[in-house]
Design a protein around this motif. Structure first.
Motif, short mmCIF file in Angstrom:
data_model
loop_
_atom_site.label_atom_id
_atom_site.label_comp_id
_atom_site.label_asym_id
_atom_site.label_seq_id
_atom_site.Cartn_x
_atom_site.Cartn_y
_atom_site.Cartn_z
N LEU A 116 0.83 -1.21 0.00
CA LEU A 116 0.00 0.00 0.00
C LEU A 116 0.87 1.26 0.00
O LEU A 116 0.51 2.25 -0.64
N ASP A 117 2.00 1.22 0.70
CA ASP A 117 2.93 2.36 0.67
C ASP A 117 3.47 2.57 -0.74
O ASP A 117 3.60 3.71 -1.20
N ALA A 118 3.78 1.49 -1.43
CA ALA A 118 4.27 1.59 -2.81
C ALA A 118 3.20 2.19 -3.73
O ALA A 118 3.53 2.83 -4.73
N LEU A 119 1.93 2.00 -3.37
CA LEU A 119 0.82 2.53 -4.17
C LEU A 119 0.46 3.97 -3.80
O LEU A 119 -0.43 4.56 -4.40
N GLY A 120 1.14 4.52 -2.80
CA GLY A 120 0.86 5.89 -2.40
C GLY A 120 0.06 5.98 -1.11
O GLY A 120 -0.43 7.05 -0.76
N SER A 124 -4.78 6.76 -1.11
CA SER A 124 -4.59 7.11 -2.52
C SER A 124 -5.59 6.33 -3.37
O SER A 124 -6.21 5.36 -2.92
N ALA A 125 -5.75 6.75 -4.61
CA ALA A 125 -6.67 6.05 -5.52
C ALA A 125 -6.23 4.61 -5.72
O ALA A 125 -7.05 3.68 -5.65
N ALA A 126 -4.94 4.40 -5.93
CA ALA A 126 -4.43 3.03 -6.15
C ALA A 126 -4.55 2.20 -4.88
O ALA A 126 -4.88 1.02 -4.94
N GLY A 127 -4.29 2.80 -3.73
CA GLY A 127 -4.40 2.08 -2.47
C GLY A 127 -5.83 1.66 -2.19
O GLY A 127 -6.10 0.53 -1.77
N HIS A 132 -10.00 -2.55 -1.91
CA HIS A 132 -11.38 -2.97 -2.14
C HIS A 132 -11.53 -3.98 -3.28
O HIS A 132 -12.28 -4.94 -3.14
N VAL A 133 -10.86 -3.75 -4.40
CA VAL A 133 -11.05 -4.62 -5.56
C VAL A 133 -10.22 -5.90 -5.43
O VAL A 133 -10.72 -7.00 -5.63
N LEU A 134 -8.93 -5.75 -5.08
CA LEU A 134 -8.08 -6.93 -4.98
C LEU A 134 -8.25 -7.64 -3.64
O LEU A 134 -8.35 -8.86 -3.59
N GLY A 135 -8.26 -6.88 -2.55
CA GLY A 135 -8.32 -7.48 -1.23
C GLY A 135 -9.70 -7.97 -0.85
O GLY A 135 -9.90 -9.14 -0.52
N ALA A 159 -12.27 3.84 -13.26
CA ALA A 159 -11.95 2.86 -12.22
C ALA A 159 -11.15 1.70 -12.81
O ALA A 159 -10.19 1.22 -12.18
N GLN A 160 -11.49 1.27 -14.01
CA GLN A 160 -10.73 0.20 -14.63
C GLN A 160 -9.32 0.66 -14.94
O GLN A 160 -8.36 -0.08 -14.75
N GLY A 161 -9.16 1.90 -15.37
CA GLY A 161 -7.83 2.45 -15.59
C GLY A 161 -7.03 2.53 -14.31
O GLY A 161 -5.82 2.26 -14.29
N MET A 162 -7.69 2.89 -13.20
CA MET A 162 -7.02 2.92 -11.91
C MET A 162 -6.55 1.52 -11.50
O MET A 162 -5.46 1.36 -10.96
N LEU A 163 -7.38 0.52 -11.78
CA LEU A 163 -7.00 -0.86 -11.46
C LEU A 163 -5.80 -1.29 -12.28
O LEU A 163 -4.87 -1.92 -11.76
#
Length: 183
Positions: A116-120, A124-127, A132-135, A159-163
């Motif tokens: 999650l730190d690597a994702l910001g 963050s949007a990626a976090g 939610h989507v992966l976990g 959202a798909q682009g964020m994923l």
């Protein structure tokens, strides 16, 4: 009034060969595959729930490394017991077994926090997308409309682009793609 009949309430029975209406509202299924049960040899129909990452890989939206990174995050998330489900071992052995499981969960939590730190960060949007989507295994559409980023809904294409971006960063974080050095 004596001539009026009471209408019988008809209950519509659901076919046990099909997924229930409740299960169908939570996502689609692939076409059934007819196979033989390995133990009895009896014919059975297997229906597979549609996997978001599997679909994206099949469509060419993500690479194999991105798919594997999403799988790594999902496994760590489950191992860390962050999904809110309470689990108890049916077989409890005294001694070291319970200690090893808690160390394993703590290590998984540390690794999820690093990802999650690597994702910001979690906010963050990626976090948020990873959590939610992966976990928690929400669909991309469900995350976009319910949770989104910072509590604001996001359009499903965004959202798909964020994923996709999240999976790209995770693939680098987990070492599944070679890191390039800036010149």
């Amino acid at each position: 009034m004596a001539g009026k009949r009471k209408k019988k309430a008809r209950t519509r029975e659901e076919s046990l060969a099909l997924p229930s209406r409740w299960r169908l509202q939570h996502g689609g299924f692939s076409e059934p595959v007819r196979e033989a049960d390995p133990e009895t040899g009896a014919p059975v129909l297997h229906r597979r729930a549609i996997d978001t990452l599997g679909l994206m890989l099949a469509n060419g939206t993500i690479t194999q490394e991105m798919h594997d990174a999403g799988g790594c995050f999902r496994v760590l998330f489950r191992r860390a017991a962050l999904d809110g489900m309470v689990r108890a071992s049916l077989l409890r052995l005294p001694g070291r077994t319970a200690d090893a499981l808690s160390e394993r969960a703590m290590d998984a939590r540390r690794r999820v926090a690093e990802a999650l730190d690597a994702l910001g960060g979690h906010d963050s949007a990626a976090g948020s997308c990873a959590w939610h989507v992966l976990g928690l295994e929400m669909s991309v559409r469900e995350w976009a409309t319910r949770q989104g980023w910072g509590g604001r809904p996001v359009s499903p294409p965004q959202a798909q682009g964020m994923l996709v971006a999240t999976l790209g960063v995770l693939a680098g974080h987990f070492g599944l793609v070679p890191r390039t050095r800036a010149a």
